[in-house]
Design an enzyme around this catalytic site. Structure first.
Site, PDB file in Angstrom:
ATOM      1  NE  ARG A  40      -3.974   2.223   1.157  1.00 35.25           N
ATOM      2  CZ  ARG A  40      -5.202   2.371   0.724  1.00 35.25           C
ATOM      3  NH1 ARG A  40      -5.765   1.441   0.013  1.00 35.25           N
ATOM      4  NH2 ARG A  40      -5.880   3.460   1.001  1.00 35.25           N
ATOM      5  CB  SER A 109     -12.506  -1.918  -1.843  1.00 33.11           C
ATOM      6  OG  SER A 109     -11.139  -2.055  -1.535  1.00 33.11           O
ATOM      7  CE  LYS A 138      -2.906   7.961   6.908  1.00 24.64           C
ATOM      8  NZ  LYS A 138      -1.774   8.900   6.774  1.00 24.64           N
TER       9      LYS A 138
END
Length: 211
Positions: A40, A109, A138
């Site tokens: 990420r 997602s 986040k």
């Protein structure tokens, strides 16, 4: 690639790693039995993420574990990752598939059955479902209260691809997510911020696999 075997999934986050380097966290998680790693690190520039991605590719390849890159299809290709994970505002799954090829894994997602069905229709191989529990991370959708295990159940029952719960999950609540129909669970700080990431990964696996 057997996505239905993904029981534990680590999303990296240097800002939640207690000052430790991401490769160190990933190596510990791999030693603890993590099934898949997602790069990420949104707070870093593209070149730094590229260099980190190359290192994580080495570690995951040695362990025989898939590496997925968040959002960036170009970065996934550049580091020879196994695939990409996309949010609702990222490139459509079918575009990522065109860019990365038919063998690449494409995750999306989703927090509702409608989003899940749309993602699967576009070619998603698996879904990241959540946020399950309230979280300020986040690295997952901004859902203070979360959709809960019942929200996971609704999504999992709407599609035929693996659903991976994410958001506020740890060894204490992971089993409830799996019992609701998730194939496995994804975590960020539960592992990255842990004093002993390897032992925490092992505990997470034990919780997910318990009956």
């Amino acid at each position: 690639m057997n996505h239905s075997s993904w029981r534990t999934y680590l999303v990296t986050g240097a800002d939640r790693s207690a000052g430790r380097e991401t490769p160190e966290i990933v190596a510990d998680a791999l030693a603890g039995g993590i099934d898949v790693v997602q790069l990420r690190e949104k707070g870093t520039d593209a070149r730094s993420r590229y260099r980190l991605g190359l290192r994580l590719r080495e570690l995951t390849a040695e362990a025989g574990v898939p590496l997925v890159v968040n959002d960036r299809v170009d970065l996934a290709a550049a580091v020879d990752a196994d695939g990409v994970h996309l949010g609702q505002s990222d490139l459509p799954a079918e575009v990522a598939r065109e860019q990365l090829g038919s063998d690449a894994v494409v995750g999306v997602s989703a927090s509702t059955p409608a989003e899940a069905r749309e993602a699967v229709d576009a070619g998603a191989d698996y879904l990241g479902v959540g946020a399950v529990y309230g979280t300020d991370s986040k690295d997952v959708p901004d859902e203070r209260d979360g959709i809960g295990p019942e929200g996971v159940r609704a999504v999992a029952e709407a599609v035929d691809v693996p659903a991976i719960g994410i958001g506020g999950i740890d060894a204490d609540n992971a089993r409830a997510v799996v019992d609701a129909g998730a194939t496995g669970v994804a975590v960020v700080s539960a592992i990255t911020a842990a004093e002993d990431p390897r032992a925490t990964t092992e505990a997470l696996r034990e919780a997910v696999d318990s009956e």
